[in-house]
Design an enzyme around this catalytic site. Structure first.
Site, PDB file in Angstrom:
ATOM      1  N   THR A 297       6.516  14.741   2.846  1.00  0.00           N
ATOM      2  CA  THR A 297       5.616  13.581   2.847  1.00  0.00           C
ATOM      3  C   THR A 297       4.269  13.699   2.392  1.00  0.00           C
ATOM      4  O   THR A 297       3.638  14.813   2.936  1.00  0.00           O
ATOM      5  CB  THR A 297       5.816  12.650   3.777  1.00  0.00           C
ATOM      6  OG1 THR A 297       4.736  11.596   3.962  1.00  0.00           O
ATOM      7  CG2 THR A 297       5.385  13.390   5.160  1.00  0.00           C
TER       8      THR A 297
ATOM      9  N   ASP B 231       2.014  12.127   3.423  1.00  0.00           N
ATOM     10  CA  ASP B 231       1.278  11.378   4.589  1.00  0.00           C
ATOM     11  C   ASP B 231       1.207  12.781   5.685  1.00  0.00           C
ATOM     12  O   ASP B 231       0.060  12.534   6.662  1.00  0.00           O
ATOM     13  CB  ASP B 231       1.923  10.310   5.231  1.00  0.00           C
ATOM     14  CG  ASP B 231       1.675   9.153   4.663  1.00  0.00           C
ATOM     15  OD1 ASP B 231       1.228   9.234   3.567  1.00  0.00           O
ATOM     16  OD2 ASP B 231       2.294   8.217   5.107  1.00  0.00           O
TER      17      ASP B 231
ATOM     18  N   ARG C 241     -24.403   1.690  -4.845  1.00  0.00           N
ATOM     19  CA  ARG C 241     -23.642   0.692  -4.034  1.00  0.00           C
ATOM     20  C   ARG C 241     -22.820   1.575  -3.048  1.00  0.00           C
ATOM     21  O   ARG C 241     -22.563   2.597  -2.902  1.00  0.00           O
ATOM     22  CB  ARG C 241     -22.290   0.325  -5.296  1.00  0.00           C
ATOM     23  CG  ARG C 241     -22.895  -0.486  -6.258  1.00  0.00           C
ATOM     24  CD  ARG C 241     -21.623  -0.715  -7.359  1.00  0.00           C
ATOM     25  NE  ARG C 241     -21.729  -1.614  -8.205  1.00  0.00           N
ATOM     26  CZ  ARG C 241     -21.393  -1.715  -9.557  1.00  0.00           C
ATOM     27  NH1 ARG C 241     -20.517  -0.749  -9.766  1.00  0.00           N
ATOM     28  NH2 ARG C 241     -21.515  -2.781 -10.397  1.00  0.00           N
TER      29      ARG C 241
ATOM     30  N   ARG D 252       0.057   5.460   6.376  1.00  0.00           N
ATOM     31  CA  ARG D 252       0.494   4.260   6.862  1.00  0.00           C
ATOM     32  C   ARG D 252       0.308   4.631   8.527  1.00  0.00           C
ATOM     33  O   ARG D 252      -0.394   3.495   9.098  1.00  0.00           O
ATOM     34  CB  ARG D 252       2.047   4.171   6.736  1.00  0.00           C
ATOM     35  CG  ARG D 252       2.688   3.299   7.249  1.00  0.00           C
ATOM     36  CD  ARG D 252       4.254   3.329   7.373  1.00  0.00           C
ATOM     37  NE  ARG D 252       4.950   3.387   5.962  1.00  0.00           N
ATOM     38  CZ  ARG D 252       5.508   2.229   5.253  1.00  0.00           C
ATOM     39  NH1 ARG D 252       5.130   1.415   5.933  1.00  0.00           N
ATOM     40  NH2 ARG D 252       5.761   2.600   4.243  1.00  0.00           N
TER      41      ARG D 252
HETATM   42  O1  F6P Z   1       5.071   7.660   3.267  1.00  0.00           O
HETATM   43  C1  F6P Z   1       4.538   8.065   2.322  1.00  0.00           C
HETATM   44  C2  F6P Z   1       3.866   6.786   1.483  1.00  0.00           C
HETATM   45  O2  F6P Z   1       3.135   6.962   0.464  1.00  0.00           O
HETATM   46  C3  F6P Z   1       2.797   6.088   2.717  1.00  0.00           C
HETATM   47  O3  F6P Z   1       1.691   6.482   2.554  1.00  0.00           O
HETATM   48  C4  F6P Z   1       3.147   4.713   1.949  1.00  0.00           C
HETATM   49  O4  F6P Z   1       2.671   3.506   2.921  1.00  0.00           O
HETATM   50  C5  F6P Z   1       4.593   4.442   1.531  1.00  0.00           C
HETATM   51  O5  F6P Z   1       4.836   5.902   1.267  1.00  0.00           O
HETATM   52  C6  F6P Z   1       4.616   3.638   0.488  1.00  0.00           C
HETATM   53  O6  F6P Z   1       6.065   3.502   0.040  1.00  0.00           O
HETATM   54  P1  F6P Z   1       6.543   2.600  -1.078  1.00  0.00           P
HETATM   55  O7  F6P Z   1       6.344   3.527  -2.334  1.00  0.00           O
HETATM   56  O8  F6P Z   1       8.046   2.696  -1.037  1.00  0.00           O
HETATM   57  O9  F6P Z   1       5.884   1.156  -1.248  1.00  0.00           O
END
Ligand code: F6P
Length: 367
Positions: A143, A145, A180, A189
């Site tokens: 991931t 994340d 700015r 997330r």
């Molecule tokens: O889990 C990885 C991620 O990129 C998150 O940071 C994000 O909230 C989510 O996936 C977005 O997922 P999707 O592409 O399904 O909207």
């Protein structure tokens, strides 16, 4: 003459959001398996592939040639096919049903000796539940994340951070030229790893992460302090999951209404920029990096990590360590039970050394 023993058959799938390095992992799994005389089947579209007769196909060396440097996944991916809660449309509404037994039957029917699941907490959670039903599963954490437990880092994260840093560097010069405030919203997330690392590495003045609910007064104070010292521009890096003390995350779509079953976040950057402009009367602009962070060619680190994790997964198959996930601990490839990894998702420690170091050089987390 006795018949030739059947070759070990591995199936592999990529689930959830894509991450740079997925193809490097697939390439490593196929090559490491080939050199051990194993067969590999590729399941397309994540777990959804189990419900489609034509979505499971052999993966040969030819299939993984030339993919190391490419983003995305040659198997495609999906976050809609949770077999334990499979969405089905009935009278215009999404209803969910448990179809996990069909996956178990398909795995058995295809003579699959090991199922390698490359995914984040969602896909690894499904893998764990399948392993409790007897499916021989091995996990590989993925991931951008970086929030999967049981590993120091997930592949994809380094590339996403580099993409975000490149963007912040570009925004820096335009922010300074126009004097700015630039607010940059990055992914994350539930965890603020990208905001923290890319924000700090890009010279952000304010970093907002889900682990530290912020106060807008503090954000504004930091910008005012800079102004008082002659810096007439500021960079604010906000994770999409950041939220104010006593407030909520900003949702685009609620979990109940989304096809994936997950809420879709986005927009905190615009909220923060509007509040800064209103309170300080300084022109503030927003850039939402979004899925740009998920695409592109993986960095050296993610190619190498992906390769090592792919090989590590085939090692686990060979050793029969099912229900485990490979991971990186102190720069060494290790493995942990999936249950253990899933029990402790990795979050930024608000009082950890990294946050403290960044604060020590004057960056504000809005607290
Ligand atoms: O889990 C990885 C991620 O990129 C998150 O940071 C994000 O909230 C989510 O996936 C977005 O997922 P999707 O592409 O399904 O909207």
């Amino acid at each position: 003459m006795s018949p030739r023993p059947r070759r070990t058959r591995i199936a592999v799938l990529t689930g959830g959001g894509d991450a740079p390095g997925l193809n490097a992992v697939l390439r490593a799994v196929v090559k490491a398996a080939f050199h051990r005389g194993y067969e590999v089947l590729g399941v397309e579209d994540g777990f959804e592939g189990f419900f489609d007769r034509t979505s499971i196909r052999p993966l040969e060396l030819d299939d993984v040639r030339g993919i190391l440097q490419t983003g995305g996944t040659i198997l495609r991916t999906s976050n809609r096919g949770d077999p334990f809660s499979f969405p089905k449309e009935r009278d215009g509404e999404f209803v969910r049903e448990d179809r996990s037994d069909e996956v178990v039957a398909r795995v058995e029917g295809l003579g699959i000796d090991a199922l390698v699941v490359i995914g984040g907490d969602g896909s690894l959670g499904i893998a764990h539940r399948l392993s409790l039903k007897g499916v021989p599963v091995v996990g590989i954490p993925k991931t951008i994340d970086n929030d999967v437990g049981g590993t120091d880092v997930t592949f994809g994260f380094n590339t996403a951070c580099q993409t975000a840093v490149n963007a912040i560097d570009r925004l820096h010069t335009t922010a300074a030229s126009h004097q700015r405030v630039m607010v940059i919203e990055v992914m994350g997330r539930n965890s603020g790893w990208i905001a923290l690392k890319a924000g700090a590495s890009g010279g952000g003045d304010v970093i907002l992460i889900p682990e530290i609910p912020f106060r807008i007064e503090e954000v504004c104070r930091k910008i005012r302090d800079r102004e008082a010292r002659g810096a007439l521009f500021s960079l604010v890096v906000a994770a999409e999951g950041a939220y104010p003390e006593g407030g909520e995350k900003v949702r685009v779509v609620d979990a109940e209404r989304s096809a994936t079953g997950f809420e879709r976040l986005g927009g905190i950057g615009s909220v923060v920029a509007a509040q800064i402009e209103e309170r300080l009367r300084i022109e503030s602009r927003v850039t939402i990096l979004g899925h740009v962070q998920r695409g592109g060619s993986p960095t050296t680190r993610d190619r190498m990590l992906g390769t090592r994790l792919g090989v590590g997964a085939v090692d686990l198959v060979e050793a029969g360590h099912f229900g485990h996930m490979v991971g990186l601990r102190c720069e060494r490839i290790t493995h942990v039970p999936l249950e253990e990894a899933l029990a402790r998702p990795k979050r930024v420690d608000p009082d950890g050394e990294e946050v403290r170091a960044v604060e020590a050089i004057g960056v504000s987390f809005g607290r």
